[in-house]
Enzyme design. Structure first.
Site, PDB file in Angstrom:
ATOM      1  CB  SER A  36     -37.186 -29.057  20.218  1.00 32.13           C
ATOM      2  OG  SER A  36     -36.565 -29.867  19.232  1.00 32.13           O
ATOM      3  CE1 TYR A  66     -41.684 -32.339  20.019  1.00 37.93           C
ATOM      4  CE2 TYR A  66     -39.856 -31.762  18.575  1.00 37.93           C
ATOM      5  CZ  TYR A  66     -40.339 -32.082  19.831  1.00 37.93           C
ATOM      6  OH  TYR A  66     -39.475 -32.135  20.898  1.00 37.93           O
TER       7      TYR A  66
END
Length: 257
Positions: free
Chosen positions: A142, A155
């Site tokens: 990501s 995350y």
């Protein structure tokens, strides 16, 4: 170009969202796809859809946080289809919170799935690929692992780890014919995004969708199909000179915001 005929691909988290789009794209390009998902019904549904469209697919229930059972599942795929040419480490979970609002249990949960889960899939896949003379691994990272994004402490940590594992595997197994890359999506319109908006902004859903869309320089969210198209390229023979790369699919967010 970008044919995957004769390739067997294992795709984790292939029962929905980006994973499902990758499954369908790979099948259209001729790959035999094996869907690994904690949600057995979702994996089976996608596999049946692929078969109905003329493709080859199978599905397996798999908890990637369990190393022993994950290895058993992936080894079973190799035994059933004859080989594993491609592994797409797509399965993952999200968490919203900063360092002060992220509980130890949240951190452990994210680590167990997003970091350890990826490693648990990498190990048996690399063993199989090294023995058969090569293969391709694609990890779903990501842009959160490459830049500061608010309230994504755990995350972002996990996706940074995914990138580090990508570089490590690419370096260590290049001479065994294994390529390893990562895709780094920006904000992609998936059911998770819709659920996040509905939960946190029930009275302002349209407004927040537009606001989140416009945070990308290109002016909209990406689609799972756009991520899948990049995955097809990176796993195809046309990308045979590409390894150890973090490939952004982010509407310009990483470099142009």
């Amino acid at each position: 170009m970008f044919s995957l005929h004769g390739k067997t691909a294992v795709i984790t988290g292939g029962g929905s969202g980006i994973g499902e789009a990758i499954v369908r794209a790979f099948a259209r390009q001729g790959a035999t796809v094996e869907i690994l998902d904690l949600d057995e019904a979702a994996a089976s549904r996608v596999a049946e859809a692929v078969i109905q469209e003329g493709g080859q697919a199978g599905s397996s229930s798999c908890d990637i946080s369990d190393a022993a059972s994950t290895a058993q599942v992936i080894q079973g795929v190799a035994a059933r289809w004859g080989r594993v040419d491609i592994l797409v480490n797509n399965a993952g979970i999200a968490h919203v919170g900063n360092v002060l609002t992220t509980a130890e249990a949240d951190l452990d949960r994210i680590y167990r799935v997003n970091v350890k889960g990826v490693a648990n899939c990498l190990k048996p896949a690399v063993e199989i690929m090294a023995k058969q003379g090569g293969g391709v691994i694609l990890n779903m990272a990501s842009i959160a692992g490459q830049m500061g994004i608010g309230d994504r402490f755990a995350y972002s940590m996990s996706k940074g780890a995914v990138l580090a594992m990508t570089y490590s595997v690419a370096q260590d197994y290049m001479k065994q014919g294994i390529r390893c890359n990562a895709i780094c999506p920006g904000r992609i319109h998936t059911p998770f995004v819709d659920g996040f908006i509905a939960k946190n902004y029930p009275d302002r859903q349209a407004e927040m969708f537009e606001k989140l869309s416009k945070t990308q320089p290109i002016g909209r969210m990406g689609t799972p199909e756009e991520v899948a198209a990049a995955a097809v390229f990176l796993c195809s023979d046309e990308a045979s000179f590409i390894t150890g790369v973090a490939y952004p699919v982010d509407g310009g967010t990483l470099y142009l915001r």
